[in-house]
Design a protein around this motif. Structure first.
Motif, short mmCIF file in Angstrom:
data_model
loop_
_atom_site.label_atom_id
_atom_site.label_comp_id
_atom_site.label_asym_id
_atom_site.label_seq_id
_atom_site.Cartn_x
_atom_site.Cartn_y
_atom_site.Cartn_z
N THR A 30 11.11 -14.74 5.07
CA THR A 30 12.16 -15.35 6.22
C THR A 30 13.37 -14.69 5.79
OG1 THR A 30 12.56 -17.02 4.79
CG2 THR A 30 10.89 -17.54 6.31
N GLN A 31 14.53 -15.02 6.44
CA GLN A 31 15.79 -14.29 6.34
C GLN A 31 15.77 -12.65 6.41
OE1 GLN A 31 15.15 -17.08 3.99
NE2 GLN A 31 16.12 -18.16 5.46
N GLY A 32 16.64 -12.17 5.87
CA GLY A 32 16.38 -10.52 5.92
C GLY A 32 16.95 -9.71 4.64
N THR A 33 16.62 -8.62 4.57
CA THR A 33 16.90 -7.87 3.32
C THR A 33 18.26 -8.10 2.73
OG1 THR A 33 15.12 -6.05 4.07
CG2 THR A 33 16.77 -5.47 2.62
N TYR A 34 19.30 -7.92 3.79
CA TYR A 34 20.65 -7.93 3.36
C TYR A 34 21.27 -9.30 3.36
CZ TYR A 34 20.01 -3.08 4.01
OH TYR A 34 19.46 -1.98 3.81
N LEU A 35 20.55 -10.34 3.16
CA LEU A 35 20.65 -11.75 2.74
C LEU A 35 20.11 -12.05 1.53
CD1 LEU A 35 20.17 -13.80 6.21
CD2 LEU A 35 22.19 -13.14 5.28
N SER A 36 19.58 -11.06 0.88
CA SER A 36 18.93 -11.03 -0.44
C SER A 36 20.32 -11.56 -1.67
CB SER A 36 18.34 -9.84 -1.05
OG SER A 36 17.77 -9.94 -2.15
N LEU A 37 19.89 -12.69 -2.23
CA LEU A 37 20.87 -12.73 -3.47
C LEU A 37 21.02 -11.49 -4.48
CD1 LEU A 37 22.39 -15.11 -4.92
CD2 LEU A 37 20.44 -15.64 -6.29
N TYR A 38 20.00 -10.89 -4.62
CA TYR A 38 20.27 -9.83 -5.36
C TYR A 38 20.73 -8.31 -4.67
CZ TYR A 38 17.22 -12.39 -8.53
OH TYR A 38 16.78 -13.44 -9.15
N HIS A 39 20.33 -7.98 -3.52
CA HIS A 39 20.37 -6.62 -3.22
C HIS A 39 21.19 -6.80 -1.68
CE1 HIS A 39 17.21 -5.36 -5.90
NE2 HIS A 39 16.52 -6.26 -5.48
N GLY A 40 21.67 -8.08 -1.29
CA GLY A 40 22.41 -8.03 -0.04
C GLY A 40 24.06 -7.87 -0.64
N GLY A 41 24.73 -8.46 0.23
CA GLY A 41 26.29 -8.22 0.13
C GLY A 41 26.80 -9.56 -0.38
N TYR A 42 26.68 -9.65 -1.72
CA TYR A 42 27.06 -10.97 -2.62
C TYR A 42 28.57 -10.97 -2.36
CZ TYR A 42 27.41 -14.08 -6.49
OH TYR A 42 27.47 -15.07 -7.47
N PRO A 43 29.14 -12.18 -2.04
CA PRO A 43 28.36 -13.56 -1.95
C PRO A 43 27.96 -14.03 -0.66
CG PRO A 43 30.90 -13.74 -1.90
CD PRO A 43 30.50 -12.46 -2.12
N TYR A 44 28.00 -13.33 0.01
CA TYR A 44 27.57 -13.45 1.74
C TYR A 44 26.24 -13.35 1.86
CZ TYR A 44 32.52 -12.89 2.06
OH TYR A 44 33.85 -12.89 1.62
N ASP A 77 16.14 -13.98 -3.61
CA ASP A 77 15.79 -12.67 -3.16
C ASP A 77 14.87 -12.89 -2.17
OD1 ASP A 77 15.36 -9.90 -2.79
OD2 ASP A 77 13.90 -10.15 -4.62
N VAL A 78 15.19 -12.17 -0.98
CA VAL A 78 14.14 -12.35 0.32
C VAL A 78 13.57 -10.89 0.62
CG1 VAL A 78 14.83 -14.27 1.08
CG2 VAL A 78 16.07 -12.30 1.73
N THR A 79 13.55 -10.09 -0.35
CA THR A 79 12.97 -8.72 -0.06
C THR A 79 11.52 -8.82 -0.20
OG1 THR A 79 13.12 -8.18 -2.39
CG2 THR A 79 14.87 -7.22 -0.64
N ALA A 80 10.82 -7.93 0.16
CA ALA A 80 8.99 -8.03 0.12
C ALA A 80 8.66 -8.53 -1.38
CB ALA A 80 8.34 -6.83 0.22
N SER A 81 9.37 -8.04 -2.37
CA SER A 81 8.95 -8.42 -3.58
C SER A 81 8.98 -10.01 -4.03
CB SER A 81 9.57 -7.43 -4.86
OG SER A 81 9.73 -6.33 -4.59
N GLY A 82 10.35 -10.37 -3.42
CA GLY A 82 10.60 -11.77 -3.61
C GLY A 82 9.70 -12.61 -2.87
N ILE A 83 9.41 -12.35 -1.83
CA ILE A 83 8.46 -13.02 -0.88
C ILE A 83 7.23 -13.14 -1.60
CG2 ILE A 83 7.27 -13.21 1.36
CD1 ILE A 83 10.28 -13.56 1.58
N CYS A 84 6.71 -12.07 -2.26
CA CYS A 84 5.28 -12.29 -2.72
C CYS A 84 5.27 -12.70 -4.10
CB CYS A 84 5.00 -10.74 -3.58
SG CYS A 84 4.36 -9.89 -1.73
N SER A 85 6.39 -12.79 -4.68
CA SER A 85 6.65 -13.76 -5.87
C SER A 85 6.69 -15.35 -5.28
CB SER A 85 7.98 -13.46 -6.60
OG SER A 85 8.21 -14.39 -7.47
N ASP A 86 7.25 -15.63 -4.39
CA ASP A 86 7.31 -17.09 -3.71
C ASP A 86 5.83 -17.50 -3.59
OD1 ASP A 86 9.88 -16.95 -3.60
OD2 ASP A 86 10.08 -16.37 -1.49
#
Ligand code: IMP
Ligand code: MG
Length: 337
Positions: free
Chosen positions: A175-189, A194-203
Motif C-alpha cells: 500500500t501507499q507508494g515508494t516516496y511515502l516510505s519513512l526511510y526512502h521518501g522525502g522525510y518528513p512528508y 517503510d513501504v518499499t517492496a522489502s518493507g512490505i515483505c517484512s510486514d
C-alpha cells in the motif's frame, strides 16, 4: 510464478487496487496478503460498473477462492475491518496475524489534533502514525489482545511461507507508494513505515528469497496528497484541463498532480528491485487508449511512452491500464501482445 509483490512507484494512488483486483481474478492466487501501514490506504476499483473500496482487506476480494490475509506489520482499525468483512461477505476467508497492531480512538485523535502531523505532514488522520509510534515504544495493543478478532487470528508468515513452499500462488499487496516510505521518501512528508517492496515483505514475514516477481505500479501522471515537494507540479486549472484531478479515497482531499517523472521511476525501480512494471490510467494521458485490451491497438504516441519507460528503467511494462473497469487492461505477460 508463485509469489508476486506489488508496490506503488510514486506517492500512492497509482491504481494498485485495480491492478491487484485484476491479478486476483486472472491468476487466481490461493492467498492474497496485505502489507503496508493500515487504513490510511484506500484501494478503489470498478468491476461491471460496481465500485469496490477496501482500506483493510486485500484488493483480491472479488475472487472467492482467494484467502484474504493481513500481515503482522499492518495496523488494524477493527471497526473498518469488520465493516469490510461484512460488506464483502469474507468472514470465512479472512485471516489476520496475531501480532497486527491495533489502532484505537486515541491514536486517531492524536493524529488529527497534532499540528505537526495534520498541518505540516498532512496525514490522512487515521491514527497510523501515533499507533506505530506506540508500537515502537512497545505499548501498542496487538490483535491477540482483542477477543472479537479471535476467529480471524493466524500465523500469517507461516501460512504464506507454507503456501509458497507448496508452489501455490501468493499475491502480496503493498500500500501507499515508494516516496511515502519513512526511510526512502522525502522525510518528513512521508508515512510512518517503510513501504518499499522489502518493507512490505517484512510486514508479511516473507524473506527476500521467497519472492519471484516485484511488480511496481506507476500511473501515467504523478499525484500526491498532503504536504511535501512535488517536482513540476501543475496548477489546479491545468490539472482540470488535463483530466488529472483526483480526490483522495480516504480523505476526499484534492490530489496535487504533475507529469510522469522518469527520475522517480528509475529510483523506484532500484529501491524495489522491480522485475516488472504496470502503468495505469493511460487513457487519461492518451484518450484514444480508452478500453483497449491489446497492445497493438494502442496509438503510436502511447506505445512510444511505454517504450520510453522500458528503455529508461530497463524493466518491461507488462500491464497497462486503459480504463475504469478492472478488465480495461492490456496484459503482456504471456504473449507478445
Ligand atoms: P499518514 O500515512 O496518514 O501518516 O500520512 C502521511 C503522508 O502519507 C501524507 O502525505 C498522506 O497524504 C500520505 N498517504 C498515506 N497513505 C496514503 C495513501 O494510501 N495514498 C496516498 N497518500 C497517502
Ligand atoms: Mg489510494
Amino acid at each position: 510464478m508463485p509469489c508476486t509483490v506489488t508496490v506503488g512507484g510514486f506517492y500512492g494512488d497509482e491504481g494498485k487496487g485495480k491492478i491487484l483486483a485484476y491479478l486476483s481474478i486472472k491468476d487466481s492466487p490461493s492467498l492474497a496478503v496485505r502489507g503496508g501501514v493500515g487504513a490510511n490506504a484506500g484501494h478503489t476499483f470498478v468491476r461491471n460498473h460496481v465500485q469496490y473500496k477496501v482500506r483493510m482487506l486485500p484488493s483480491a476480494i472479488l475472487n472467492k477462492s482467494t484467502k484474504l490475509l493481513i500481515g503482522a506489520g499492518v495496523l488494524l482499525t477493527p471497526r473498518i475491518l469488520f465493516d469490510e468483512i461484512k460488506k464483502y461477505s469474507t468472514f470465512e476467508r479472512t485471516l489476520v496475524d496475531r501480532q497486527c497492531g491495533i489502532i484505537e480512538e486515541h491514536h486517531i485523535r492524536q493524529d488529527v489534533e497534532s499540528e505537526h502531523l495534520k498541518q505540516t505532514v498532512g496525514t490522512t488522520g487515521t491514527g497510523t502514525g501515533p499507533a506505530n509510534s506506540d508500537r515502537a515504544l512497545r505499548k501498542l495493543k496487538l490483535a491477540r489482545d482483542m477477543p472479537d478478532l479471535e476467529p480471524f487470528l493466524d500465523d500469517i508468515s507461516k501460512t504464506v511461507n507454507d503456501a509458497i513452499d507448496q508452489k501455490s500462488r501468493v499475491l502480496v499487496e503493498g500500500t501507499q507508494g515508494t516516496y511515502l516510505s519513512l526511510y526512502h521518501g522525502g522525510y518528513p512528508y512521508v508515512t510512518s513505515k517503510d513501504v518499499t517492496a522489502s518493507g512490505i515483505c517484512s510486514d508479511v514475514g516473507l524473506g527476500p528469497k521467497k519472492v519471484d516477481n516485484v511488480l511496481v505500479v506507476f500511473k501515467s501522471f504523478v499525484t500526491r496528497v498532503g504536504g511535501g515537494p512535488l517536482q513540476n507540479e501543475v496548477s489546479p486549472s491545468e490539472a482540470i484541463e488535463r483530466g488529472w484531478t483526483e480526490y483522495g479515497s480516504v480523505t476526499g482531499r484534492l490530489r496535487r498532480s504533475s507529469y510522469f517523472n522518469m527520475d522517480l521511476a528509475r529510483r523506484a525501480v532500484n529501491l524495489n528491485s522491480a522485475t516488472e512494471l504496470a502503468v495505469t490510467k493511460m487513457d487519461v494521458l492518451f484518450p484514444s487508449c480508452v478500453g483497449k485490451r491489446e497492445y497493438s491497438k494502442l496509438p503510436t504516441v502511447a506505445k512510444n511512452f511505454i517504450q520510453e519507460i522500458e528503455g529508461e528503467t530497463g524493466v518491461p511494462v507488462v500491464l497497462i491500464g486503459t480504463g475504469e473497469d478492472v478488465f480495461d487492461i492490456i496484459d503482456r505477460r504471456s504473449s507478445d501482445n
